[in-house]
Scaffold this motif. Structure first.
Motif, PDB file in Angstrom:
ATOM      1  N   PHE A  85      23.865  16.394 -34.329  1.00  0.00           N
ATOM      2  CA  PHE A  85      23.799  15.676 -35.593  1.00  0.00           C
ATOM      3  C   PHE A  85      22.526  16.049 -36.349  1.00  0.00           C
ATOM      4  O   PHE A  85      22.545  16.278 -37.561  1.00  0.00           O
ATOM      5  CB  PHE A  85      23.854  14.163 -35.342  1.00  0.00           C
ATOM      6  CG  PHE A  85      23.627  13.346 -36.578  1.00  0.00           C
ATOM      7  CD1 PHE A  85      24.629  13.195 -37.521  1.00  0.00           C
ATOM      8  CD2 PHE A  85      22.401  12.746 -36.814  1.00  0.00           C
ATOM      9  CE1 PHE A  85      24.417  12.454 -38.672  1.00  0.00           C
ATOM     10  CE2 PHE A  85      22.181  11.999 -37.951  1.00  0.00           C
ATOM     11  CZ  PHE A  85      23.192  11.859 -38.892  1.00  0.00           C
ATOM     12  N   GLY A  86      21.402  16.114 -35.653  1.00  0.00           N
ATOM     13  CA  GLY A  86      20.133  16.488 -36.272  1.00  0.00           C
ATOM     14  C   GLY A  86      20.162  17.893 -36.836  1.00  0.00           C
ATOM     15  O   GLY A  86      19.644  18.151 -37.928  1.00  0.00           O
ATOM     16  N   LEU A  87      20.769  18.813 -36.095  1.00  0.00           N
ATOM     17  CA  LEU A  87      20.926  20.185 -36.581  1.00  0.00           C
ATOM     18  C   LEU A  87      21.680  20.191 -37.909  1.00  0.00           C
ATOM     19  O   LEU A  87      21.232  20.782 -38.892  1.00  0.00           O
ATOM     20  CB  LEU A  87      21.671  21.032 -35.542  1.00  0.00           C
ATOM     21  CG  LEU A  87      22.126  22.410 -36.021  1.00  0.00           C
ATOM     22  CD1 LEU A  87      20.927  23.329 -36.165  1.00  0.00           C
ATOM     23  CD2 LEU A  87      23.149  22.988 -35.077  1.00  0.00           C
ATOM     24  N   ALA A  88      22.805  19.518 -37.944  1.00  0.00           N
ATOM     25  CA  ALA A  88      23.609  19.465 -39.161  1.00  0.00           C
ATOM     26  C   ALA A  88      22.850  18.784 -40.302  1.00  0.00           C
ATOM     27  O   ALA A  88      22.929  19.221 -41.455  1.00  0.00           O
ATOM     28  CB  ALA A  88      24.925  18.738 -38.892  1.00  0.00           C
ATOM     29  N   ALA A  89      22.107  17.746 -39.984  1.00  0.00           N
ATOM     30  CA  ALA A  89      21.356  17.028 -41.011  1.00  0.00           C
ATOM     31  C   ALA A  89      20.286  17.916 -41.643  1.00  0.00           C
ATOM     32  O   ALA A  89      20.080  17.875 -42.859  1.00  0.00           O
ATOM     33  CB  ALA A  89      20.721  15.770 -40.426  1.00  0.00           C
ATOM     34  N   PHE A  90      19.623  18.736 -40.844  1.00  0.00           N
ATOM     35  CA  PHE A  90      18.594  19.614 -41.396  1.00  0.00           C
ATOM     36  C   PHE A  90      19.184  20.819 -42.111  1.00  0.00           C
ATOM     37  O   PHE A  90      18.596  21.320 -43.064  1.00  0.00           O
ATOM     38  CB  PHE A  90      17.589  20.033 -40.321  1.00  0.00           C
ATOM     39  CG  PHE A  90      16.469  19.057 -40.195  1.00  0.00           C
ATOM     40  CD1 PHE A  90      15.394  19.100 -41.061  1.00  0.00           C
ATOM     41  CD2 PHE A  90      16.506  18.059 -39.243  1.00  0.00           C
ATOM     42  CE1 PHE A  90      14.365  18.174 -40.970  1.00  0.00           C
ATOM     43  CE2 PHE A  90      15.492  17.128 -39.138  1.00  0.00           C
ATOM     44  CZ  PHE A  90      14.416  17.192 -40.005  1.00  0.00           C
TER      45      PHE A  90
END
Length: 122
Positions: A85-90
């Motif tokens: 999720f963090g990867l996609a958010a960044f």
């Protein structure tokens, strides 16, 4: 029409929030891998577990860690889901994403992360 600043006001808070989400998931993982340490001992807290590799090869080793396999699966899938999720958010913060990048770097990690969150909740 387009609202000026809308993308910035939706992507950056999401990206920053994902960092805290990952930290929270990591703290649960940290608690899991250190659950066998008794408070009054002088054992050092582990921040990454070499026991995880052992568990992948021998699921019965959870008894040595005082952890059930369900707890291990739930904790690890939640952590991996949070990282995805963090990867996609960044990635969403990056300007000018092509449709291909959006599918592979945003859609796929969000989908896999959601599946892992679902597994972690069971």
């Amino acid at each position: 029409g387009r609202v000026p600043g809308k993308a910035t006001m939706t992507t950056w808070p999401n990206a920053i929030g994902s960092v805290f989400f990952i930290l929270g998931a990591y703290c649960v993982y940290l608690q899991l891998i250190n659950i066998h340490i008794v408070a009054d001992t002088r054992q050092k807290t582990k921040f990454f577990s070499t026991d995880l590799r052992k568990l992948l090869h021998n699921p019965h080793a959870t008894a040595e860690m005082d952890v059930t396999i369900e707890s291990l699966i739930g904790t690890v899938t939640n952590l991996v889901g949070a990282v995805l999720f963090g990867l996609a958010a960044f990635v969403c913060v990056c300007p000018g994403l092509t449709p291909t990048v959006t599918v592979w770097a945003v859609g796929l990690p969000n989908t896999l992360g959601s599946i892992l969150f679902c597994i972690a909740s069971v």
